[in-house]
Structures are given as structure tokens and as C-alpha cells.
Design a protein around this motif. Structure first.
Motif, PDB file in Angstrom:
ATOM      1  N   GLY A 148       0.911  -1.339  -0.073  1.00  0.00           N
ATOM      2  CA  GLY A 148      -0.220  -0.164   0.030  1.00  0.00           C
ATOM      3  C   GLY A 148       0.879   1.228   0.013  1.00  0.00           C
ATOM      4  N   SER A 149       2.170   1.126   0.114  1.00  0.00           N
ATOM      5  CA  SER A 149       3.050   2.132   0.292  1.00  0.00           C
ATOM      6  C   SER A 149       3.095   3.094  -1.004  1.00  0.00           C
ATOM      7  N   ARG A 150       3.244   4.636  -0.987  1.00  0.00           N
ATOM      8  CA  ARG A 150       3.542   5.562  -1.990  1.00  0.00           C
ATOM      9  C   ARG A 150       5.377   5.775  -1.325  1.00  0.00           C
ATOM     10  N   VAL A 151       6.073   5.676  -2.376  1.00  0.00           N
ATOM     11  CA  VAL A 151       7.384   5.893  -1.847  1.00  0.00           C
ATOM     12  C   VAL A 151       7.976   7.241  -2.756  1.00  0.00           C
ATOM     13  N   LEU A 152       8.814   8.156  -2.202  1.00  0.00           N
ATOM     14  CA  LEU A 152       9.287   9.039  -3.003  1.00  0.00           C
ATOM     15  C   LEU A 152      11.006   8.821  -2.899  1.00  0.00           C
ATOM     16  N   SER A 153      11.893   8.778  -3.979  1.00  0.00           N
ATOM     17  CA  SER A 153      13.191   8.744  -3.869  1.00  0.00           C
ATOM     18  C   SER A 153      13.942  10.023  -4.325  1.00  0.00           C
ATOM     19  N   LEU A 154      14.613  10.780  -3.164  1.00  0.00           N
ATOM     20  CA  LEU A 154      15.397  11.769  -3.413  1.00  0.00           C
ATOM     21  C   LEU A 154      16.791  11.394  -4.265  1.00  0.00           C
ATOM     22  N   ALA A 200      10.076  18.217  -4.443  1.00  0.00           N
ATOM     23  CA  ALA A 200       9.008  17.056  -4.767  1.00  0.00           C
ATOM     24  C   ALA A 200       7.576  17.767  -3.981  1.00  0.00           C
ATOM     25  N   GLU A 201       6.590  17.085  -4.740  1.00  0.00           N
ATOM     26  CA  GLU A 201       5.491  17.646  -3.933  1.00  0.00           C
ATOM     27  C   GLU A 201       4.634  16.243  -3.660  1.00  0.00           C
ATOM     28  N   GLY A 202       3.710  16.470  -2.611  1.00  0.00           N
ATOM     29  CA  GLY A 202       2.857  15.446  -2.337  1.00  0.00           C
ATOM     30  C   GLY A 202       3.248  15.000  -1.100  1.00  0.00           C
ATOM     31  N   ARG A 203       2.667  13.728  -0.543  1.00  0.00           N
ATOM     32  CA  ARG A 203       2.708  13.188   0.678  1.00  0.00           C
ATOM     33  C   ARG A 203       3.015  11.702   0.649  1.00  0.00           C
ATOM     34  N   TYR A 204       4.172  11.215   1.108  1.00  0.00           N
ATOM     35  CA  TYR A 204       4.533   9.794   0.980  1.00  0.00           C
ATOM     36  C   TYR A 204       4.742   8.961   2.202  1.00  0.00           C
ATOM     37  N   ASP A 205       4.529   7.834   2.146  1.00  0.00           N
ATOM     38  CA  ASP A 205       4.539   6.845   3.219  1.00  0.00           C
ATOM     39  C   ASP A 205       6.108   6.507   3.657  1.00  0.00           C
ATOM     40  N   VAL A 206       6.768   6.518   2.482  1.00  0.00           N
ATOM     41  CA  VAL A 206       8.471   6.312   2.702  1.00  0.00           C
ATOM     42  C   VAL A 206       9.098   7.296   1.830  1.00  0.00           C
ATOM     43  N   VAL A 207      10.140   7.898   2.262  1.00  0.00           N
ATOM     44  CA  VAL A 207      10.935   8.652   1.424  1.00  0.00           C
ATOM     45  C   VAL A 207      12.208   7.990   1.400  1.00  0.00           C
ATOM     46  N   ILE A 208      13.038   7.675   0.402  1.00  0.00           N
ATOM     47  CA  ILE A 208      14.496   7.104   0.371  1.00  0.00           C
ATOM     48  C   ILE A 208      15.246   8.100  -0.146  1.00  0.00           C
ATOM     49  N   ALA A 209      16.669   8.118   0.174  1.00  0.00           N
ATOM     50  CA  ALA A 209      17.625   8.827  -0.385  1.00  0.00           C
ATOM     51  C   ALA A 209      19.060   8.053  -0.357  1.00  0.00           C
ATOM     52  N   VAL A 241       5.505  -2.207  -3.782  1.00  0.00           N
ATOM     53  CA  VAL A 241       5.010  -1.123  -3.251  1.00  0.00           C
ATOM     54  C   VAL A 241       3.889  -0.841  -4.240  1.00  0.00           C
ATOM     55  N   ALA A 242       3.204   0.303  -3.773  1.00  0.00           N
ATOM     56  CA  ALA A 242       2.084   0.960  -4.684  1.00  0.00           C
ATOM     57  C   ALA A 242       2.254   1.594  -5.863  1.00  0.00           C
ATOM     58  N   GLU A 243       3.354   2.600  -5.452  1.00  0.00           N
ATOM     59  CA  GLU A 243       3.992   3.520  -6.370  1.00  0.00           C
ATOM     60  C   GLU A 243       5.152   3.994  -5.972  1.00  0.00           C
ATOM     61  N   VAL A 244       6.064   4.427  -7.031  1.00  0.00           N
ATOM     62  CA  VAL A 244       7.489   5.102  -6.590  1.00  0.00           C
ATOM     63  C   VAL A 244       7.485   6.340  -7.623  1.00  0.00           C
ATOM     64  N   VAL A 245       8.065   7.554  -6.853  1.00  0.00           N
ATOM     65  CA  VAL A 245       8.153   8.512  -7.774  1.00  0.00           C
ATOM     66  C   VAL A 245       9.640   8.950  -7.345  1.00  0.00           C
ATOM     67  N   GLY A 246      10.318   9.296  -8.491  1.00  0.00           N
ATOM     68  CA  GLY A 246      12.000   9.569  -7.970  1.00  0.00           C
ATOM     69  C   GLY A 246      12.062  11.003  -8.867  1.00  0.00           C
ATOM     70  N   VAL A 247      12.940  11.821  -8.047  1.00  0.00           N
ATOM     71  CA  VAL A 247      13.345  12.880  -8.656  1.00  0.00           C
ATOM     72  C   VAL A 247      14.778  12.948  -8.674  1.00  0.00           C
ATOM     73  N   ASP A 248      15.559  13.649  -9.485  1.00  0.00           N
ATOM     74  CA  ASP A 248      16.838  13.771  -9.659  1.00  0.00           C
ATOM     75  C   ASP A 248      17.146  15.064 -10.642  1.00  0.00           C
ATOM     76  N   LEU A 249      18.310  15.618 -10.180  1.00  0.00           N
ATOM     77  CA  LEU A 249      18.934  16.917 -10.817  1.00  0.00           C
ATOM     78  C   LEU A 249      19.132  16.745 -12.183  1.00  0.00           C
TER      79      LEU A 249
END
Ligand SMILES: C[S@@+](CC[C@H](N)C(=O)[O-])C[C@H]1O[C@@H](n2cnc3c(N)ncnc32)[C@H](O)[C@@H]1O
Length: 248
Positions: free
Chosen positions: A49-55, A106-115, A70-78
Motif C-alpha cells: 500500500g506504500s507510496r514511495v518518494l526517492s530523492l 518534490a510535492e505530495g505526501r509519501y509513506d516512505v522517502v528514500i535517499a 509497493v503501490a507507487e514510486v516517484v523519483g526525482v533527480d537533478l
């Protein structure tokens, strides 16, 4: 754009022009990424069920493995080159629950943020400001997970002595190893319940040096699990984890 960001961008555009793709596809590096994904799932509780953001996701080879759990992964990078590669690989693999964006926020709310190998690329003032940003990005009870080289790692001291040129090749002009506890203090001050763990001793550096040798990596990983039980060796481990939980 700050001069640090410009140098980071220049370095990573070259890295992601082909070398990173070839290196990260080697068997020992793939085995390391699989281990990281398992570890992230264990310590963050990331699940179906987790939404994950990766910085600072880079070409997202860890994130693409994580998508199946997981449910979804969003990744951001320069780096635009990194994001192009991450999108291309997601498309090739038929992965539909991942999105990759160029940028530093990044925008939004996430259950897990990884870096992963990201914090040590941030200038001091940006690193100090990150925990407050994380409070805005994490859902109540959400977890932040990071992995970065420790200032006290034995592998760094040995590497600088024996293979200084190779060490420099793998590093941007502005990155530096971080001191685990002072870094954790930044997150605690922002109100995140934070602990430090040591991830590895020799296994990840070995995968970098001998990327074709998956058996060697797996053996070194098993040895690390024993070595890291010894406090004096844990202090000199290679990469430390921060696990920081937002209030419920
Ligand atoms: C050492 S690489 C790690 C990449 C990836 N997480 C991995 O495990 O391979 C650091 C990444 O952070 C990105 N980066 C550096 N500074 C950044 C910033 N301020 N905002 C977003 N990305 C940044 C770089 O482009 C690079 O892809």
C-alpha cells in the motif's frame, strides 16, 4: 542554479552518458541493489500500500526493483540524463507504478522517502534544511531512509591510500563523507524520531571494485553481517543508514 548544483549536474551528466548504465548492470552491483531493496522494505515497512518518494534517484535501478513491492514510486533527480534512463528502463520493463521527474524538489505526501547515496551530495546548508522539508513530504508515521558513506569508514582510508585516482573518479568535486551522529541530530532537531544503523563494512566497496563477481559480493555480505556485530568494527563501517520516523 548554485555553483555546487552546476558541478553536480556536469559530473552526473557525464556519468549517466553510459558508464553508470554499464557498471550498474553488472552482477555484483545488481546483487547489492537487491540487498538494498530488501533492507529498505525491512526497516521502513514499505509494502503493497506504500507510496514511495526517492530523492536523487539517479537512473533508478534500486527504485525499479522496489516497484514490485509497493503501490507507487516517484523519483526525482537533478540530472536529465538520469531521468531519461529511468523512464526508458521503466518503459522497457513494463513498469506502470513509477514516475520520474527532473528537479531538486518534490510535492505530495509519501509513506516512505528514500535517499540512496544522496545526502552527502548536498551542501551543508541544504542538508540542514532537508529534515524540515521531509516533515512536509512524509505522511503521519511515514519513514525516511538514507544511505551514505561514513566519515569514519575504514574502506575510505584504505581506498585513499591504495587507489586514490579511482576514488576520485567515483566522486564529485563537492561530495564528502558524513559523520553519522551529527547528521542524525539534524533530523532529531526537526522532530523526526531518528536512529543510525551501519549498513555494510566491505561488501559494497567490493561490489564497486569487482562488479562482475556476484559470488564474492554475496560472501562479503554474509561476512559483513558478522563483522557489524562487533562494535569497534561497526564504527568503521562503510555506509550508514538514517531511519527517521515522522510523528503519527
Ligand atoms: C551518488 S548519486 C546516487 C544516485 C542513486 N540514488 C543511486 O543510488 O545510484 C547522487 C544523485 O543525486 C543527484 N543530485 C545531486 N544533487 C542533487 C540535488 N540537489 N537535488 C536532486 N538531485 C541531486 C545527482 O544527479 C545523482 O544522480
Amino acid at each position: 542554479m548554485s555553483s555546487v548544483l552546476e558541478r553536480e549536474l556536469e559530473y552526473h551528466e557525464k556519468l549517466y552518458a553510459g558508464f553508470a548504465q554499464r557498471h550498474f548492470a553488472r552482477p555484483a552491483v545488481r546483487a547489492l541493489r537487491r540487498h538494498m531493496v530488501q533492507r529498505i522494505r525491512n526497516v521502513t515497512g514499505a509494502g503493497p500500500g506504500s507510496r514511495v518518494l526517492s530523492l536523487g534517484c539517479g537512473i533508478a535501478d534500486t527504485e525499479l526493483l522496489l516497484t514490485q513491492h509497493v503501490a507507487e514510486v516517484v523519483g526525482v533527480d537533478l540530472s536529465p540524463a538520469a531521468i531519461r534512463q529511468a523512464r526508458a528502463d521503466a518503459g522497457k520493463l513494463g513498469i506502470r507504478n513509477a514516475r520520474f521527474e527532473e528537479g531538486v524538489t518534490a510535492e505530495g505526501r509519501y509513506d516512505v522517502v528514500i535517499a540512496i547515496f544522496f545526502l552527502h551530495h548536498l551542501p551543508d546548508e541544504e542538508l540542514a534544511a532537508l529534515p524540515a522539508r521531509l516533515i512536509q513530504l512524509l505522511s503521519p508515521g511515514g519513514v525516511f531512509y538514507s544511505l551514505d558513506p561514513s566519515r569514519y569508514r575504514l574502506s575510505g582510508a584504505v581506498g585513499r591510500l591504495l587507489i586514490p585516482n579511482l576514488m576520485r573518479k567515483y566522486q564529485t568535486p563537492d561530495e564528502r563523507e558524513l559523520a553519522p551522529e551529527p547528521t542524525a541530530t539534524l533530523f532529531r532537531r526537526a522532530g523526526l524520531d531518528t536512529r543510525v544503523e551501519m549498513y555494510d563494512f566491505g561488501s559494497s566497496p567490493l561490489a564497486g571494485l569487482f562488479p562482475g563477481w556476484a559470488g564474492g559480493y554475496r560472501l562479503a555480505r554474509r561476512l559483513d553481517d558478522l563483522l557489524l556485530k562487533v562494535p569497534a568494527l561497526r564504527q568503521r563501517g562503510s555506509n550508514f543508514e538514517l531511519i527517521a520516523r515522522a510523528a503519527v
